[in-house]
Design a protein around this motif. Sequence first.
Motif, mmCIF file in Angstrom:
data_model
loop_
_atom_site.group_PDB
_atom_site.id
_atom_site.type_symbol
_atom_site.label_atom_id
_atom_site.label_comp_id
_atom_site.label_asym_id
_atom_site.label_seq_id
_atom_site.Cartn_x
_atom_site.Cartn_y
_atom_site.Cartn_z
ATOM 1 N N SER A 185 40.820 43.912 35.470
ATOM 2 C CA SER A 185 41.359 44.688 36.604
ATOM 3 C C SER A 185 41.126 44.029 38.053
ATOM 4 C CB SER A 185 40.845 46.197 36.780
ATOM 5 O OG SER A 185 39.767 46.227 36.915
ATOM 6 N N GLN A 186 40.101 42.929 37.963
ATOM 7 C CA GLN A 186 39.890 42.635 39.306
ATOM 8 C C GLN A 186 40.983 41.853 39.955
ATOM 9 O OE1 GLN A 186 36.817 39.449 39.030
ATOM 10 N NE2 GLN A 186 37.095 39.205 36.907
ATOM 11 N N TRP A 187 41.534 41.222 39.114
ATOM 12 C CA TRP A 187 42.893 40.467 39.700
ATOM 13 C C TRP A 187 43.820 41.247 40.335
ATOM 14 C CZ3 TRP A 187 42.319 36.187 41.807
ATOM 15 C CH2 TRP A 187 41.325 34.808 41.419
ATOM 16 N N LEU A 188 44.094 42.524 39.488
ATOM 17 C CA LEU A 188 45.216 43.462 39.766
ATOM 18 C C LEU A 188 44.658 44.149 41.091
ATOM 19 C CD1 LEU A 188 45.727 45.416 36.253
ATOM 20 C CD2 LEU A 188 47.370 43.801 37.954
ATOM 21 N N LEU A 189 43.286 44.460 41.398
ATOM 22 C CA LEU A 189 42.979 44.984 42.553
ATOM 23 C C LEU A 189 43.363 43.984 43.529
ATOM 24 C CD1 LEU A 189 41.309 46.871 44.237
ATOM 25 C CD2 LEU A 189 39.257 45.531 43.588
ATOM 26 N N LEU A 190 42.910 42.773 43.643
ATOM 27 C CA LEU A 190 43.284 42.034 44.739
ATOM 28 C C LEU A 190 44.724 41.884 44.857
ATOM 29 C CD1 LEU A 190 40.595 39.227 44.075
ATOM 30 C CD2 LEU A 190 40.703 40.642 45.745
ATOM 31 N N ARG A 191 45.480 41.680 43.810
ATOM 32 C CA ARG A 191 46.885 41.717 43.786
ATOM 33 C C ARG A 191 47.526 42.944 44.575
ATOM 34 N NH1 ARG A 191 51.485 42.997 40.460
ATOM 35 N NH2 ARG A 191 53.103 41.892 41.347
ATOM 36 N N GLY A 192 46.995 43.954 44.206
ATOM 37 C CA GLY A 192 47.399 45.512 44.626
ATOM 38 C C GLY A 192 47.321 45.414 46.269
ATOM 39 N N ILE A 193 46.301 44.996 46.856
ATOM 40 C CA ILE A 193 45.902 44.867 48.157
ATOM 41 C C ILE A 193 47.212 44.245 48.849
ATOM 42 C CG2 ILE A 193 44.133 44.265 50.018
ATOM 43 C CD1 ILE A 193 42.100 45.177 48.042
ATOM 44 N N VAL A 194 47.237 42.949 48.403
ATOM 45 C CA VAL A 194 48.061 42.066 48.901
ATOM 46 C C VAL A 194 49.458 42.631 48.683
ATOM 47 C CG1 VAL A 194 49.023 39.682 48.657
ATOM 48 C CG2 VAL A 194 46.710 40.153 48.538
ATOM 49 N N GLY A 195 50.044 43.139 47.498
ATOM 50 C CA GLY A 195 51.267 43.704 47.356
ATOM 51 C C GLY A 195 51.663 44.543 48.185
ATOM 52 N N PHE A 196 50.638 45.939 48.301
ATOM 53 C CA PHE A 196 50.516 46.862 49.410
ATOM 54 C C PHE A 196 51.080 46.269 50.839
ATOM 55 C CE2 PHE A 196 48.405 49.106 53.046
ATOM 56 C CZ PHE A 196 49.249 50.251 52.823
ATOM 57 N N LEU B 168 47.737 34.352 38.321
ATOM 58 C CA LEU B 168 49.009 33.543 38.985
ATOM 59 C C LEU B 168 49.906 34.529 39.994
ATOM 60 C CD1 LEU B 168 51.061 31.411 38.980
ATOM 61 C CD2 LEU B 168 52.270 32.575 36.953
ATOM 62 N N LEU B 169 50.080 35.643 39.502
ATOM 63 C CA LEU B 169 50.546 36.573 40.460
ATOM 64 C C LEU B 169 49.825 36.859 41.923
ATOM 65 C CD1 LEU B 169 51.914 39.756 38.115
ATOM 66 C CD2 LEU B 169 53.293 38.088 39.578
ATOM 67 N N PHE B 170 48.764 36.946 41.637
ATOM 68 C CA PHE B 170 47.815 37.148 42.796
ATOM 69 C C PHE B 170 48.212 36.160 44.027
ATOM 70 C CE2 PHE B 170 44.169 35.869 45.257
ATOM 71 C CZ PHE B 170 43.986 37.058 46.084
ATOM 72 N N TRP B 171 48.135 35.014 43.417
ATOM 73 C CA TRP B 171 48.227 33.803 44.347
ATOM 74 C C TRP B 171 49.762 33.834 44.963
ATOM 75 C CZ3 TRP B 171 44.452 32.435 47.050
ATOM 76 C CH2 TRP B 171 43.160 32.354 46.263
ATOM 77 N N PHE B 172 50.631 34.216 44.105
ATOM 78 C CA PHE B 172 52.189 34.171 44.546
ATOM 79 C C PHE B 172 52.331 35.343 45.724
ATOM 80 C CE2 PHE B 172 56.193 36.245 44.291
ATOM 81 C CZ PHE B 172 57.076 35.316 44.401
ATOM 82 N N ASP B 173 51.550 36.501 45.309
ATOM 83 C CA ASP B 173 51.726 37.642 46.471
ATOM 84 C C ASP B 173 51.175 37.125 47.640
ATOM 85 O OD1 ASP B 173 52.922 39.031 44.595
ATOM 86 O OD2 ASP B 173 51.170 40.318 43.859
ATOM 87 N N VAL B 174 50.024 36.441 47.594
ATOM 88 C CA VAL B 174 49.199 35.871 48.991
ATOM 89 C C VAL B 174 50.240 35.099 49.774
ATOM 90 C CG1 VAL B 174 47.403 34.593 49.672
ATOM 91 C CG2 VAL B 174 46.980 36.195 47.785
ATOM 92 N N ILE B 175 50.928 34.300 49.103
ATOM 93 C CA ILE B 175 51.609 33.278 49.839
ATOM 94 C C ILE B 175 52.865 33.801 50.267
ATOM 95 C CG2 ILE B 175 53.262 31.081 49.488
ATOM 96 C CD1 ILE B 175 51.009 30.157 47.474
#
Length: 483
Positions: A205-216, A347-354
Amino acid sequence: MQVIKSSGLLLGLQLIHRGLGIVSTLILARLLTPEHFGVVALVTIALQFFELLVETGNQQYIVQKRELDDEDLNTAWTFDFLSKSIIAVLIIGGSSAVAEWFNEPDLTLALAVASLALPIRALKTPGMLRLARDINYRPLFKLSLWQKGLSFLTVVSIALVHPSYWAIIAGNLVAAIIYTVGSYHVEAYRPRWSLSKLSEQWNFSQWLLLRGIVGFTRSQIDNLMVSRVFGTSHLGGYNLVREVSLLPALSAIIPMSEPLLAAIANGKDSPSILAFRIRLSLALMITVLMPITVFIMSYPDLIVRVLLGPDWSDYGHLLQAFGLFFFTFCLFALISDAIIAQGRVKLLFWFDVISTLTIILVLWRWATHSLEAMAWWRGWLAVITTASLLLILEIQTRVDLVRLAALCIPALIGSVCGIFSANAVPVAGAHFLIQFLVLGTIHVAVAAIVTVATGWLFLARTEEWGLVSSSLVSLARRTRPSG
């Protein structure tokens, strides 16, 4: 077959939810002001952000596991409740600072009270996660009806007596309580306090957490900019129209697609099966989305007038741009879940960041001079972001985008025929509600008939069409009353 039946059950349930949601919106839009809706929007944004700081990703974790035991469920429940309780305490303590940052004094008490819904919802039995994993949504049907019905009565009753944003906050608290209490009546599982699988769940879930913040940040950046640049009142109008565009998505399409996620996750061991299920899921979703999107973008002012009333006509034109946002919102969610089901969260996390950084820069540079510019830029950026993620999915799974496009042609033809048929009907002099009902009925009916007929003519020999048609025929036979 189980996926089709579960999707149908969820669709029926969510149609009821959507109906109550539309009625609630109709009433509240005539009782509350844009300023009230602006406060609610700020409360929602703040709560979502803080909740994402402790997002455990328990449902995704449970769904993707090959073997599930009680300790998985108990750890998911304990971890979720602890994190949500801690964040609620922090929100209550920091609500005044948040209110000062947004320059909205009413936000202090509103945010503190609304935050209580976080630990209340976290107390629901984790057996609900197991039901979703098993694609078994029947036990949720009655519970969801009670939840939505009582929440609806609470919101409307308070709004009639004392029109303010407190009606919506109270309705959310009642919904959380009903769902949590009711979950123990529809699911026999009783959780125990345990953190034995915490390390395993946290690694997922740690990557989901980071991705969630970026996605928000990506999903709410336009609202934040509108609040800072144009003020709370304009935020209320902008956000409410945006929420109207997402009503079909949040009320029916996204919940209906949950069984598709479980089916995708179950096929991840076979590349060919995985590609087939993803392609079929995307084709089904696009077939549903396309006629709705065309109607939203063709009659934005009429839709806003019917749903919100003439007092919101100044914001009606924004709905046309948000039609793009609606279409991509649903697709982006399904594509993301398909990638998550394969364990590609990093992979999704870095896509969301960019993509998020790109959206922020573009909106700040070119979209802050008017609400209309903000809406259109946000809509087209959503299209570009979704298309980019779809290309990544193609690289990962070989879903065959050319074949996917062919599967979507009947929906495109049906949507075009539907809107041309609706435009040909002379209803300009009729009452706006009559116009909405007539145009909407004609568009949907013609689009559905033409889509099915075109699909039958050109896609009858495809494996995807064969599976869907055989499943629907089988379902019809099962539900046909015996003579």
